[in-house]
Design a protein around this motif. Structure first.
Motif, PDB file in Angstrom:
ATOM      1  N   ALA A  92       0.834  -1.210   0.000  1.00 46.50           N
ATOM      2  CA  ALA A  92       0.000   0.000   0.000  1.00 46.50           C
ATOM      3  C   ALA A  92       0.863   1.252   0.000  1.00 46.50           C
ATOM      4  N   GLY A  93       0.409   2.245  -0.745  1.00 45.65           N
ATOM      5  CA  GLY A  93       1.112   3.518  -0.802  1.00 45.65           C
ATOM      6  C   GLY A  93       2.235   3.561  -1.817  1.00 45.65           C
ATOM      7  N   GLY A  94       2.395   2.520  -2.611  1.00 43.17           N
ATOM      8  CA  GLY A  94       3.490   2.457  -3.577  1.00 43.17           C
ATOM      9  C   GLY A  94       3.090   2.752  -5.013  1.00 43.17           C
ATOM     10  N   GLY A  95       1.915   3.346  -5.229  1.00 42.68           N
ATOM     11  CA  GLY A  95       1.475   3.698  -6.571  1.00 42.68           C
ATOM     12  C   GLY A  95       0.745   2.602  -7.310  1.00 42.68           C
ATOM     13  N   ILE A  96       0.547   1.467  -6.672  1.00 42.38           N
ATOM     14  CA  ILE A  96      -0.111   0.342  -7.339  1.00 42.38           C
ATOM     15  C   ILE A  96      -1.584   0.629  -7.576  1.00 42.38           C
ATOM     16  N   GLY A  97      -2.266   1.180  -6.581  1.00 41.24           N
ATOM     17  CA  GLY A  97      -3.683   1.517  -6.741  1.00 41.24           C
ATOM     18  C   GLY A  97      -3.905   2.491  -7.881  1.00 41.24           C
ATOM     19  N   ARG A  98      -3.072   3.524  -7.960  1.00 38.43           N
ATOM     20  CA  ARG A  98      -3.196   4.505  -9.047  1.00 38.43           C
ATOM     21  C   ARG A  98      -2.929   3.845 -10.398  1.00 38.43           C
ATOM     22  N   ALA A  99      -1.904   3.004 -10.490  1.00 37.27           N
ATOM     23  CA  ALA A  99      -1.602   2.323 -11.754  1.00 37.27           C
ATOM     24  C   ALA A  99      -2.773   1.433 -12.179  1.00 37.27           C
ATOM     25  N   LEU A 100      -3.343   0.692 -11.234  1.00 39.42           N
ATOM     26  CA  LEU A 100      -4.518  -0.136 -11.532  1.00 39.42           C
ATOM     27  C   LEU A 100      -5.691   0.730 -11.977  1.00 39.42           C
ATOM     28  N   ALA A 101      -5.921   1.830 -11.283  1.00 34.20           N
ATOM     29  CA  ALA A 101      -7.049   2.710 -11.599  1.00 34.20           C
ATOM     30  C   ALA A 101      -6.910   3.307 -12.996  1.00 34.20           C
ATOM     31  N   GLU A 102      -5.723   3.801 -13.323  1.00 33.64           N
ATOM     32  CA  GLU A 102      -5.519   4.415 -14.638  1.00 33.64           C
ATOM     33  C   GLU A 102      -5.692   3.383 -15.755  1.00 33.64           C
TER      34      GLU A 102
END
Length: 164
Positions: A92-102
Motif C-alpha cells: 500500500a502507498g506504492g502507486g499500485i492503486g493509481r496504476a490499476l485505476a488508470e
C-alpha cells in the motif's frame, strides 16, 4: 522502487490473486463481502465471465494488486462500468492503486463504457476516496451506516461517479 506493470489477468493468475483478495476482505475495512468467504466463492466473485474482466498489477514479476471491471448493471445500464481494486497490504502507498485505476479507466473507455460508478466506497477509507477524487470521481451520495467496519463500527458507503 521497481516499476508497476498492469495487464489483463488470465485464469492462471488466480493463485496469486487469492492471497491478496483473502487478506483485503478478511480485514473487514474496505469490502462488504463476508470476511470468511471461501476461495471458490471468491474466485466466482472476482473472476466472473465476460463482459467482466480481471486485471493484475505486477512488480518484479509478482502480483501485487488486482482489479475487477464489469458493468454496474445488466441490460440498459451496461454502459456504466463498475470496478473494484485490491492491493497487497504490504504494498500500500506504492502507486499500485493509481496504476490499476488508470489502466482500468483506459480499459473501460476501450470497451465502450461511458461512465464509471463505485457503489460502495467505505467513507472512512480516506486513501481510496482521495485517489478517486484525484482521478475525477465525485461523491454523488452516501448511504449512512451501511458498512460494519471491523474497527470503526457503522460507517457510510459513498457512491462515486465520473464520466469517461
Amino acid at each position: 522502487m521497481a516499476e508497476v506493470t498492469v495487464r489483463l489477468a488470465g485464469r492462471e493468475d488466480w493463485s496469486a490473486i487469492w492471497p491478496i483478495w483473502h487478506r483485503v476482505v478478511a480485514a473487514g475495512d474496505t469490502y462488504t463481502w463476508d470476511p470468511a468467504t471461501s476461495e471458490d466463492e471468491a474466485r466466482g466473485l472476482w473472476m466472473p465471465p465476460e463482459p467482466a474482466v480481471t486485471i493484475v498489477a505486477e512488480r518484479e514479476d509478482a502480483v501485487v494488486g488486482t482489479a475487477l471491471l464489469k458493468p454496474v448493471q445488466p441490460g440498459l445500464g451496461d454502459h456504466v462500468a463498475n470496478a473494484g481494486f485490491m492491493v497487497a497490504p504490504e504494498q500500500a502507498g506504492g502507486g499500485i492503486g493509481r496504476a490499476l485505476a488508470e489502466f482500468t479507466l483506459d480499459e473501460a473507455r476501450r470497451r465502450g463504457y461511458r461512465a464509471m460508478q463505485f457503489s460502495a466506497v467505505v467513507a472512512s477509507n480516506v486513501r481510496a476516496v482521495r485517489l478517486w477524487e484525484s482521478l475525477g470521481f465525485a461523491v454523488v451520495g452516501t448511504v449512512p451506516e451501511a458498512f460494519r467496519h471491523a474497527r470503526d463500527g457503522l460507517v457510510g458507503l459513498h457512491i462515486m461517479h465520473r464520466s469517461l
